[in-house]
Motif scaffolding. Structure first.
Motif: not given
Length: 432
Positions: A26-43
């Motif tokens: 579950p915590i690893e899934q959350r880590i992945g979700d956080e990265i995906k949600a932040w993708q526009p800010e990463a760009i």
């Protein structure tokens, strides 16, 4: 085929065939979700850093780029410091961020702030083209720096950075490391001695069929200086009493290298050659002049070249054979050769291969497929080579793209997310 290279390729095949998905906690899934949600800010972060020219010799630009990433690391609870280099070295220095704790392995994450593009270089700083962006250093390696930030931010948001020991080092002169190297890479070596694992975020390479690849070995880089002398005289005497001259002697030597100094993984490239009766080479700026006449036998040739090898044994064999060839002078000519090491080799070790296995497993668990090994001959030099002899190391964890070091350099923006997911999962598992 060298044993280390063969082992790397065999392990790649085994990893690709044998790794099976184990799923994410579950915590690893959350880590992945956080990265995906932040993708526009990463760009957005990549764009902000790319719009700053940070050629190695643009010291202000390198520092300004460092400030962009320093703010991100400060916000994640890292203690940051800028390490200046001596003014005489002409280098901006390095950004270091650190946090300490009792959990898991102590990690050292590497990136670099400089690019090969100085202030007068052609090409855009940033151009968005759908899911691709073109710009100076967007792949090498500002995209990799963004991957580091995205991965660490996701871990922070998930509470997984607490009590970990992670150091981030973004160097300011990777593309042209300052001399003496004992000074410019001293802090990196000392940080490696306090760490267990090094992960470097140079651009990722995509293999056959689109498979992700990572780097477990890199060839060393070195240079050779070939200086040739001949007997100046009237051209009517060439091949006879006046001898062969410096140009024929240089040609004999270089062709001798090509034909007789042959091993898999070994390359040597005469990058500049100047010949005539009046030769001057400016070492600092890598340029020179030559003058002569067609009816005069040349008395001087200067050659400066690049030498790359897999390990020190291969280097020593190459040195011995090249010296032997140089010593077989044509009549009326003489020559000498010297060698200078630059970047040490990153050997393919069991520890590096184990890191690749863990990285590949994380990728499979995230649904991103297995990760293979890049042959050591397929990459140039990188900072990780200065510390790979000290600790287990893995490179090529950054963004993917193409045309690096050219005005067409570009990055696949979707790779920021994929690489950050893989890296964050690997960091999480190493620090448990």
């Amino acid at each position: 085929m060298p044993r280390t290279l063969a082992l790397s390729l065999v392990l790649t095949a085994l990893l690709s065939a044998g790794v099976q998905a184990q799923g994410l906690s579950p915590i690893e899934q959350r880590i992945g979700d956080e990265i995906k949600a932040w993708q526009p800010e990463a760009i957005n972060l990549l764009e902000r850093s790319a719009r700053i020219n940070s050629g190695t010799l643009n010291l202000a630009g390198v520092r300004a780029t460092g400030e962009v990433f320093r703010k991100e690391l400060d916000a994640l609870g890292f203690k940051t410091v800028w390490i200046d280099m001596p003014q005489a070295m002409g280098r901006a220095g390095h950004l270091v961020a650190n946090r300490t704790g009792p959990k898991g392995k102590r990690l050292l994450l590497l990136g670099h702030l400089d690019t090969v593009f100085e202030t007068d270089a052609p090409g855009p700083l940033w151009e968005r083209e759908g899911e691709r962006a073109r710009g100076q250093g967007v792949g090498d390696m500002k995209g990799g720096n963004v991957v580091v930030i995205a991965a660490l931010r996701a871990l922070h948001r998930a509470g997984a950075l607490d009590d970990t020991s992670i150091t981030v080092l973004f160097t300011g002169d990777e593309e042209e490391a300052g001399y003496p190297r004992e000074v410019s890479r001293r802090d990196m070596v000392e940080l490696a001695k306090l760490s267990d694992v090094a992960l470097s975020f140079e651009g990722a390479i995509t293999g056959p069929g689109g498979q992700a690849m990572a780097t477990v070995g890199r060839r060393a880089t070195a240079t050779f200086d070939l200086d040739v002398k001949g007997r100046q005289g009237h051209s009517q005497g060439v091949f006879g009493s006046a001898g062969f001259g410096a140009v024929y002697e240089a040609a004999r030597i270089l062709d001798g290298f090509r034909q007789a100094v042959v091993e898999p993984g070994l390359t040597f490239n005469p990058g500049v050659i100047l010949g005539g009766t009046d030769v001057a080479f400016d070492e600092a700026n890598a340029k020179g002049t030559a003058a002569g006449k067609t009816n005069v036998i040349a008395n001087t040739v200067t050659v400066r070249g690049d030498l790359r090898y897999l390990d020190y044994a291969q280097r020593d064999r190459a040195h011995a054979r090249m010296r032997e060839i140089v010593g077989q002078h044509l009549p009326g000519a003489s020559a000498s050769i010297t060698f200078r090491d630059s970047y040490p080799p990153m050997a393919v070790t069991p520890g590096n291969l184990k890191l690749l296995e863990l990285y590949s497993q994380a990728s499979v668990d995230a649904g991103l497929g297995a990760v293979g090994a890049v042959p050591p001959t397929a990459r140039g030099a990188g900072d990780i080579q200065f510390i790979a002899p000290i600790i287990d190391s893995l490179d090529g964890l950054g963004a993917s793209g193409g045309a690096a070091h050219s005005p067409s350099e570009h990055v696949d923006l979707g790779s920021l997310e994929r690489s950050a997911v893989r890296a964050a999962l690997l960091i999480y598992r190493l620090t448990r």
